[in-house]
Motif scaffolding. Structure first.
Motif, PDB file in Angstrom:
ATOM      1  N   LYS A 313       0.830  -1.209   0.000  1.00  0.00           N
ATOM      2  CA  LYS A 313       0.000   0.000   0.000  1.00  0.00           C
ATOM      3  C   LYS A 313       0.859   1.251   0.000  1.00  0.00           C
ATOM      4  CE  LYS A 313      -4.264  -1.671   2.160  1.00  0.00           C
ATOM      5  NZ  LYS A 313      -5.169  -1.527   3.339  1.00  0.00           N
ATOM      6  N   GLU A 314       1.935   1.231   0.783  1.00  0.00           N
ATOM      7  CA  GLU A 314       2.821   2.388   0.841  1.00  0.00           C
ATOM      8  C   GLU A 314       3.483   2.642  -0.514  1.00  0.00           C
ATOM      9  OE1 GLU A 314       3.425   4.598   3.322  1.00  0.00           O
ATOM     10  OE2 GLU A 314       1.740   3.632   4.345  1.00  0.00           O
ATOM     11  N   PHE A 315       3.856   1.562  -1.188  1.00  0.00           N
ATOM     12  CA  PHE A 315       4.482   1.702  -2.504  1.00  0.00           C
ATOM     13  C   PHE A 315       3.504   2.296  -3.522  1.00  0.00           C
ATOM     14  CE2 PHE A 315       5.293  -0.218  -6.726  1.00  0.00           C
ATOM     15  CZ  PHE A 315       6.519   0.379  -6.993  1.00  0.00           C
ATOM     16  N   LEU A 316       2.266   1.760  -3.518  1.00  0.00           N
ATOM     17  CA  LEU A 316       1.251   2.278  -4.436  1.00  0.00           C
ATOM     18  C   LEU A 316       0.884   3.717  -4.112  1.00  0.00           C
ATOM     19  CD1 LEU A 316      -1.089  -0.859  -4.668  1.00  0.00           C
ATOM     20  CD2 LEU A 316       0.539  -0.043  -6.382  1.00  0.00           C
ATOM     21  N   LEU A 317       0.896   4.039  -2.811  1.00  0.00           N
ATOM     22  CA  LEU A 317       0.573   5.404  -2.402  1.00  0.00           C
ATOM     23  C   LEU A 317       1.637   6.383  -2.885  1.00  0.00           C
ATOM     24  CD1 LEU A 317      -1.308   7.283  -0.874  1.00  0.00           C
ATOM     25  CD2 LEU A 317      -0.065   6.731   1.231  1.00  0.00           C
ATOM     26  N   CYS A 321       0.452   9.461  -4.994  1.00  0.00           N
ATOM     27  CA  CYS A 321       0.668  10.789  -4.400  1.00  0.00           C
ATOM     28  C   CYS A 321       2.173  11.044  -4.375  1.00  0.00           C
ATOM     29  CB  CYS A 321       0.073  10.865  -2.995  1.00  0.00           C
ATOM     30  SG  CYS A 321      -1.695  10.507  -2.921  1.00  0.00           S
ATOM     31  N   ARG A 322       2.625  11.988  -5.149  1.00  0.00           N
ATOM     32  CA  ARG A 322       4.067  12.153  -5.379  1.00  0.00           C
ATOM     33  C   ARG A 322       4.782  12.846  -4.221  1.00  0.00           C
ATOM     34  NH1 ARG A 322       5.132  10.866 -10.656  1.00  0.00           N
ATOM     35  NH2 ARG A 322       7.221  10.545  -9.784  1.00  0.00           N
ATOM     36  N   THR A 323       4.109  13.717  -3.474  1.00  0.00           N
ATOM     37  CA  THR A 323       4.780  14.454  -2.399  1.00  0.00           C
ATOM     38  C   THR A 323       4.353  13.914  -1.041  1.00  0.00           C
ATOM     39  OG1 THR A 323       3.040  16.133  -2.208  1.00  0.00           O
ATOM     40  CG2 THR A 323       4.779  16.518  -3.837  1.00  0.00           C
ATOM     41  N   SER A 324       5.190  14.141  -0.042  1.00  0.00           N
ATOM     42  CA  SER A 324       4.883  13.667   1.315  1.00  0.00           C
ATOM     43  C   SER A 324       3.660  14.384   1.885  1.00  0.00           C
ATOM     44  CB  SER A 324       6.090  13.870   2.228  1.00  0.00           C
ATOM     45  OG  SER A 324       6.475  15.241   2.264  1.00  0.00           O
ATOM     46  N   GLU A 325       3.493  15.686   1.554  1.00  0.00           N
ATOM     47  CA  GLU A 325       2.324  16.432   2.031  1.00  0.00           C
ATOM     48  C   GLU A 325       1.036  15.853   1.457  1.00  0.00           C
ATOM     49  OE1 GLU A 325       4.925  17.816   0.638  1.00  0.00           O
ATOM     50  OE2 GLU A 325       5.843  19.166   2.139  1.00  0.00           O
ATOM     51  N   GLU A 326       1.085  15.525   0.172  1.00  0.00           N
ATOM     52  CA  GLU A 326      -0.109  14.962  -0.466  1.00  0.00           C
ATOM     53  C   GLU A 326      -0.454  13.606   0.130  1.00  0.00           C
ATOM     54  OE1 GLU A 326      -1.510  13.551  -4.929  1.00  0.00           O
ATOM     55  OE2 GLU A 326       0.084  15.070  -4.739  1.00  0.00           O
ATOM     56  N   ARG A 327       0.567  12.798   0.430  1.00  0.00           N
ATOM     57  CA  ARG A 327       0.318  11.496   1.058  1.00  0.00           C
ATOM     58  C   ARG A 327      -0.261  11.660   2.456  1.00  0.00           C
ATOM     59  NH1 ARG A 327       5.160  10.220  -1.758  1.00  0.00           N
ATOM     60  NH2 ARG A 327       6.463  10.678   0.047  1.00  0.00           N
ATOM     61  N   ALA A 328       0.213  12.643   3.193  1.00  0.00           N
ATOM     62  CA  ALA A 328      -0.310  12.891   4.543  1.00  0.00           C
ATOM     63  C   ALA A 328      -1.777  13.291   4.502  1.00  0.00           C
ATOM     64  CB  ALA A 328       0.517  13.985   5.227  1.00  0.00           C
ATOM     65  N   PHE A 329      -2.130  14.171   3.580  1.00  0.00           N
ATOM     66  CA  PHE A 329      -3.518  14.601   3.469  1.00  0.00           C
ATOM     67  C   PHE A 329      -4.405  13.487   2.893  1.00  0.00           C
ATOM     68  CE2 PHE A 329      -1.629  18.996   3.356  1.00  0.00           C
ATOM     69  CZ  PHE A 329      -2.123  19.346   4.607  1.00  0.00           C
ATOM     70  N   TYR A 330      -3.819  12.638   2.070  1.00  0.00           N
ATOM     71  CA  TYR A 330      -4.562  11.467   1.575  1.00  0.00           C
ATOM     72  C   TYR A 330      -4.959  10.575   2.755  1.00  0.00           C
ATOM     73  CZ  TYR A 330      -5.288   6.861  -0.527  1.00  0.00           C
ATOM     74  OH  TYR A 330      -5.803   5.641  -0.873  1.00  0.00           O
ATOM     75  N   ARG A 331      -4.006  10.296   3.650  1.00  0.00           N
ATOM     76  CA  ARG A 331      -4.304   9.470   4.825  1.00  0.00           C
ATOM     77  C   ARG A 331      -5.341  10.149   5.718  1.00  0.00           C
ATOM     78  NH1 ARG A 331       1.505   9.206   4.820  1.00  0.00           N
ATOM     79  NH2 ARG A 331       2.241   7.215   3.951  1.00  0.00           N
ATOM     80  N   PHE A 332      -5.195  11.457   5.890  1.00  0.00           N
ATOM     81  CA  PHE A 332      -6.134  12.209   6.724  1.00  0.00           C
ATOM     82  C   PHE A 332      -7.554  12.138   6.164  1.00  0.00           C
ATOM     83  CE2 PHE A 332      -8.293  16.375   7.197  1.00  0.00           C
ATOM     84  CZ  PHE A 332      -8.590  16.291   8.556  1.00  0.00           C
TER      85      PHE A 332
END
Length: 541
Positions: A313-317, A321-332
């Motif tokens: 899941k982390e790899f696909l994410l 989502c290319r940036t760490s901020e985008e990944r954080a907001f995706y999880r949120f």
């Protein structure tokens, strides 16, 4: 203060409560306060259409009963015609029990599970019997409204076609059924609270609310087709397990009194129809102390379980989502959509409807000699995209919108990553699973030849999501109260059906008129979709 006609009617039967050892005056005052507060409550069925005047709305429950009157029309063929009562009335009571019980769980769980009675009333010189009676009568009043709305028209048809005995018997049985449903629901809660915590119960109630909304949305299609029933010559075979079919208990007295059936099963069912509701009341009274103790679990919060890290899941994410901020907001955003009950109540019924409506249109518009190997009926899958405008709109709102101040303390220049991550969370967590299941079913029906078309629809849905986001005003996710969703937003959702129709129309034209049109359309949409996401979510420098 306003006095309620239901309480004035109840006054005529106060001697019954007095003989049961209940302080009627205190019970009446409690009911008066509760009914006054209920005038400001919006029922579950209308939670999807909240507006700014929600605070001013009165008698919301009474105004919502028209939908039950509409669904009561389904019962007319069963209650008004034919003399196969065991079959007809079993079907009737199955539908009535389902609608009443789901309505009870969705709209009146707050009454059965009200811990304020324990904290406020129990500290006063009021007997627990009086408090329990007030709670029971509070629910019974509204269930009476619901039952009357649901059955009045079918009952009148039955009175003229089946006679006065049928009418009186049905009224008496509806009273017994309502008593049985209230007690059965309370016992169900007792069992759940015995083995689970309050959060689990709240989740169950939330899913029942979602299910009720979905059933009523889809039920319009059943209503349209219900009047095709004209022949009730159905034979009923009795088995030992038939004794557990509750609707048949209440259907049996019609066979006994109107058809003269004195068989063993019919007599046993009749006994159950009378004895079980009475016994259930006695059982409820005995279990009330246990119920009240277990209600304290509603005040506790369950500990959240830490999820194990999934490297796939982390790899696909990271790809999505290319940036760490985008990944954080995706999880949120994923957590918000998963945990916020009000969001689920407003979006999930539409999600279920979007799953069903492609099949409704597919089977409604099909011809008798349809050839699925060449048919283009698979384009009905575009109807699954009806969920996107309302879901994108709801992403901008939250029941906990006041916590949005936390965005101000984040070290970010703009909110593009937040918006982009939230939209991707909606697509991946809600829409894509729905779309994959639909695609598998459509491939089974139409064959694997439609895979390029299904990919085209998927790309179109991603592009349509961005269009909806821009047209809705590109709100920062979860920052507005649901009360701000007004008629103007509803009109925007309707207008957004125009680009959806254009996407579907172009797809049909390309696939039907141009060789390899679906592949050409897919390539064009991929390019436009990529450019659109880049332009709309361009980060400020």
């Amino acid at each position: 203060m306003k006095d309620f006609k239901t309480l004035q009617l109840l006054d005529k039967f106060q001697f019954i409560f007095v003989k049961m050892g209940i302080d009627y005056d205190i019970m009446r005052k409690i009911l008066h306060i509760k009914l006054t507060m209920d005038e400001r409550k919006v029922p579950t069925l209308f939670n999807q259409s909240t507006n700014k005047k929600k605070q001013e709305q009165k008698n919301g429950y009474i105004k919502s009963l028209w939908i039950y009157i509409l669904f009561g029309l389904i019962l007319i063929p069963f209650m008004g015609f034919g003399h196969n009562y065991l079959f007809q009335m079993s079907m009737t009571y199955a539908m009535i029990i389902f609608l009443i019980m789901t309505s009870l769980i969705s709209d009146f769980s707050s009454v059965l599970l009200d811990v304020r009675d324990r904290n406020i009333l129990s500290t006063k010189p009021i007997s627990s019997k009086t408090i329990s009676a007030a709670k029971f009568m509070h629910i019974s009043i509204y269930l009476a409204y619901l039952t009357i709305a649901l059955t009045t028209i079918p009952l009148l048809v039955g009175l003229f076609n089946q006679g006065i005995v049928f009418f009186i018997l049905t009224v008496l049985e509806l009273v017994l059924i309502n008593i049985f449903i209230v007690v059965l629901t309370a016992i169900l809660y007792i069992v759940i609270l015995r083995f689970f915590d309050g959060e689990k119960l709240k989740d169950i109630i939330n899913y029942v609310q979602i299910g009720l909304s979905l059933v009523l949305m889809i039920g319009y299609q059943v209503l349209i087709r219900s009047f095709e029933f004209v022949n009730f010559d159905v034979g009923v075979a009795f088995h030992w397990w038939s004794i557990f079919l509750i609707p048949m208990w209440f259907a049996a007295p019609y066979e006994l009194l109107l058809n003269g059936d004195t068989s063993l099963f019919t007599v046993i069912y009749c006994i159950f129809a009378i004895i079980i509701p009475i016994v259930s009341i006695w059982l409820y009274v005995k279990l009330v102390p246990t119920f009240e103790r277990n209600l304290q679990k509603l005040l506790s919060t369950s500990k959240s379980k830490k999820e194990k890290k999934n490297y796939l899941k982390e790899f696909l994410l990271k790809i999505t989502c290319r940036t760490s901020e985008e990944r954080a907001f995706y999880r949120f955003a994923s957590l918000m959509m998963k945990q916020e009950r009000e969001f689920k109540l407003k979006v999930y019924p539409s999600l279920g409807f979007s799953f069903v409506i492609p099949f409704i249109f597919m089977f409604t518009m099909r011809s008798e000699d349809v050839n699925y190997s060449v048919s283009m009926g698979y384009l009905n899958i575009y109807f699954s995209m009806l969920i996107i405008p309302s879901a994108v709109l709801m992403l901008g709102h939250s029941g906990k919108y006041k916590a949005a101040w936390i965005y101000k303390i984040f070290p970010i220049k703009d909110y593009m990553d937040l918006k982009k991550g939230s939209l991707k969370a909606f697509l991946i967590k809600l829409y894509i699973p729905l779309y994959i299941v639909l695609s598998i079913i459509f491939c089974f029906i139409y064959g694997t030849r439609i895979i390029p078309d299904l990919l085209t629809v998927f790309v179109a849905s991603c592009m349509y999501t961005v269009i909806c986001h821009v047209f809705m005003g590109s709100k920062i996710p979860f920052t507005k109260p649901y009360d701000e969703i007004g008629d103007a937003q509803g009109w925007k959702s309707l207008i957004l059906f125009i680009p959806l129709g254009m996407l579907a129309g172009l797809h049909y034209f390309m696939a039907a008129r141009i060789p390899y049109g679906s592949m050409i359309y897919l390539i064009v949409l991929v390019i436009i979709n990529f450019a659109l996401w880049k332009i709309v979510f361009k980060r400020s420098k």
